[in-house]
Design a protein around this motif. Structure first.
Motif, mmCIF file in Angstrom:
data_model
loop_
_atom_site.group_PDB
_atom_site.id
_atom_site.type_symbol
_atom_site.label_atom_id
_atom_site.label_comp_id
_atom_site.label_asym_id
_atom_site.label_seq_id
_atom_site.Cartn_x
_atom_site.Cartn_y
_atom_site.Cartn_z
ATOM 1 N N ARG A 13 64.141 -31.047 26.659
ATOM 2 C CA ARG A 13 63.726 -30.736 25.294
ATOM 3 C C ARG A 13 62.744 -29.571 25.260
ATOM 4 N N ARG A 14 61.880 -29.490 26.275
ATOM 5 C CA ARG A 14 60.978 -28.329 26.340
ATOM 6 C C ARG A 14 61.778 -27.049 26.563
ATOM 7 N N ALA A 15 62.806 -27.112 27.379
ATOM 8 C CA ALA A 15 63.656 -25.935 27.619
ATOM 9 C C ALA A 15 64.381 -25.530 26.336
ATOM 10 N N ILE A 16 64.827 -26.505 25.559
ATOM 11 C CA ILE A 16 65.475 -26.210 24.274
ATOM 12 C C ILE A 16 64.489 -25.482 23.363
ATOM 13 N N LEU A 17 63.265 -25.979 23.284
ATOM 14 C CA LEU A 17 62.252 -25.313 22.459
ATOM 15 C C LEU A 17 61.961 -23.903 22.978
ATOM 16 N N ASP A 18 61.925 -23.738 24.313
ATOM 17 C CA ASP A 18 61.736 -22.403 24.889
ATOM 18 C C ASP A 18 62.834 -21.456 24.426
ATOM 19 N N GLU A 19 64.064 -21.934 24.447
ATOM 20 C CA GLU A 19 65.199 -21.087 24.051
ATOM 21 C C GLU A 19 65.161 -20.766 22.561
ATOM 22 N N LEU A 20 64.780 -21.739 21.739
ATOM 23 C CA LEU A 20 64.684 -21.471 20.303
ATOM 24 C C LEU A 20 63.497 -20.566 19.984
ATOM 25 N N ALA A 21 62.435 -20.641 20.786
ATOM 26 C CA ALA A 21 61.308 -19.729 20.598
ATOM 27 C C ALA A 21 61.722 -18.311 20.973
ATOM 28 N N ASP A 22 62.571 -18.200 21.985
ATOM 29 C CA ASP A 22 63.045 -16.894 22.441
ATOM 30 C C ASP A 22 64.032 -16.273 21.450
ATOM 31 N N ARG A 23 64.911 -17.116 20.905
ATOM 32 C CA ARG A 23 65.915 -16.641 19.948
ATOM 33 C C ARG A 23 66.228 -17.777 18.986
#
Length: 93
Positions: A13-23
């Protein structure tokens, strides 16, 4: 607040948030592709969808439909509320 902490406790879930923060504004397919390519996370679309549901319940992700597609957007407001709960002292010289 417990929901926010529980939601971000999981590394996927943290990785998902990282990806949504990136794009921001990605479809499930895009999120799955980026998780595999950048993080080596090969979870099924159903598993990632369940993670997105948990993030949405915690108020960290919202989704909007546009035609056939569902776009996911990060909302870091709940995290800001957690951080704002405790004053962070300024570092001295």
């Amino acid at each position: 607040m417990i929901d926010v902490f529980a939601a971000i406790a999981d590394p996927t879930r943290r990785a998902i948030l990282d990806e949504l923060a990136d794009r921001d504004g990605q479809t499930l397919f895009e999120i799955c592709t980026r998780l595999t390519a950048k993080h080596g996370i090969g979870s099924s679309r159903q598993a990632i969808s369940q993670h997105l549901d948990i993030l949405a319940e915690a108020g960290l992700v919202r989704a909007e439909r546009s035609g056939r597609y569902k776009f996911h957007h990060a909302d870091f407001g709940p995290l800001r509320a957690v951080v704002g709960r405790w004053p962070i002292p300024e570092e001295g010289p």
